[in-house]
Design a protein around this motif. Structure first.
Motif, mmCIF file in Angstrom:
data_model
loop_
_atom_site.group_PDB
_atom_site.id
_atom_site.type_symbol
_atom_site.label_atom_id
_atom_site.label_comp_id
_atom_site.label_asym_id
_atom_site.label_seq_id
_atom_site.Cartn_x
_atom_site.Cartn_y
_atom_site.Cartn_z
ATOM 1 N N LEU A 1 0.840 -1.194 0.000
ATOM 2 C CA LEU A 1 0.000 0.000 0.000
ATOM 3 C C LEU A 1 0.877 1.247 0.000
ATOM 4 O O LEU A 1 1.945 1.257 0.609
ATOM 5 N N VAL A 2 0.416 2.303 -0.663
ATOM 6 C CA VAL A 2 1.119 3.587 -0.548
ATOM 7 C C VAL A 2 0.729 4.181 0.815
ATOM 8 O O VAL A 2 -0.290 3.784 1.405
ATOM 9 N N ARG B 1 -0.654 -5.253 -16.426
ATOM 10 C CA ARG B 1 -0.258 -4.375 -15.326
ATOM 11 C C ARG B 1 0.958 -4.955 -14.614
ATOM 12 O O ARG B 1 1.040 -6.178 -14.441
ATOM 13 N N VAL C 1 -24.024 -9.891 -11.063
ATOM 14 C CA VAL C 1 -23.352 -9.299 -9.900
ATOM 15 C C VAL C 1 -23.903 -7.887 -9.666
ATOM 16 O O VAL C 1 -24.188 -7.489 -8.532
#
Ligand code: AP5
Length: 226
Positions: A60-61, A162, A206
């Motif tokens: 996490l940043v 990514r 969904v």
């Protein structure tokens, strides 16, 4: 009162996919902290350079950095009718900062939806994900393959993976989710805001489950909270 929603769930649960569908139905912006950070990385900004190392590792940043970004974003005019947060908050510290910001703005949270998807399905979804470099159109090598390998059907742009969608980084992201973000489920459950939804199945199914569990009813062409 603005319609303020949070979508939670592990990496690859379908938060981005469903946040943009919900946003189109509700006519409020979908705000993805991951997307905002990737834009900064692409622009080569100071913020992007600070965030990239953590993102590439699946970490996490720092909370302070992401809270500042979100507080600024929520004050933009398009949030006046509400918003859907995708990927924020991810820690209890971030959730508490969001509570304080909402209180300052005189707003409250309507509901928090959490998409449940098992880890093996997450790995399958993310390791096969590809995105068009130019128009951002999403593909999956098995589930939604392009007509021509590595080329976008819509604009002919190159399809990229990514950096954090490689299997070792996916495993790290899942660990971070279990350690830092899953405790937020209790945080919102204790406040009576949490709705858990099975994130498997067709996109439309969904979405229908989300609308029902988030107490969002269709009333004519638009939707209203009940
Ligand atoms: P972020 O971009 O938020 O990554 P993530 O939470 O890991 O989420 P993803 O975008 O990978 O998945 P998703 O749940 O949105 O699923 P999607 O709809 O894309 O964050 C990236 C990084 O930024 C973090 O690791 C961190 O470093 C940093 N960061 C971001 N926010 C932060 C914060 N608040 N604090 C600190 N750091 C932060 O779908 C995934 C795939 O599944 C797609 O291929 C899609 O087509 C497919 N799919 C979706 N739904 C279905 C379905 N029903 N059936 C089959 N396939 C499906």
């Amino acid at each position: 009162m603005p319609l303020n929603l949070i979508l939670m769930g592990p990496p690859g649960a379908g938060k981005g996919t469903q946040a943009s569908r919900l946003a189109a139905r509700l006519r409020v912006p979908a705000i993805s902290t991951g997307e905002m950070l990737r834009e900064e990385v692409k622009r080569g900004s100071v913020l992007g350079r600070e965030a990239k190392g953590a993102m590439d590792r699946g970490a996490l940043v720092p909370d302070a950095l992401i809270v500042a970004i979100i507080e600024a974003r929520l004050q933009r005019e398009d949030c006046a009718r509400g918003f859907i947060l995708d990927g924020f908050p991810r820690t209890v510290t971030q959730a508490e900062a969001l509570d304080r910001a909402l209180q300052r703005f005189g707003w409250s949270l309507h509901r928090v939806g959490s998409l449940n998807v098992p880890s093996d399905e997450v790995v399958r979804r993310l390791s096969g994900r590809r995105t068009c470099r130019d128009c951002g159109a999403p593909y999956h090598v098995e589930l939604e393959p392009p007509r021509r390998d590595d080329t976008c059907d819509a604009c002919g742009g190159a399809l990229l993976q990514r950096d954090d969608d490689h299997e070792s980084v996916i495993a790290a992201r899942l660990e971070v989710y279990a350690r830092d973000t899953a405790p937020l489920l209790d945080y919102y459950r204790d406040r009576g805001l949490l709705a858990e939804i099975d994130g498997r199945g067709k996109h439309d199914d969904v979405l229908a489950a989300l609308l029902a569990r988030l107490n969002l009813q269709t009333s004519g062409p638009t939707l209203a909270a009940s």
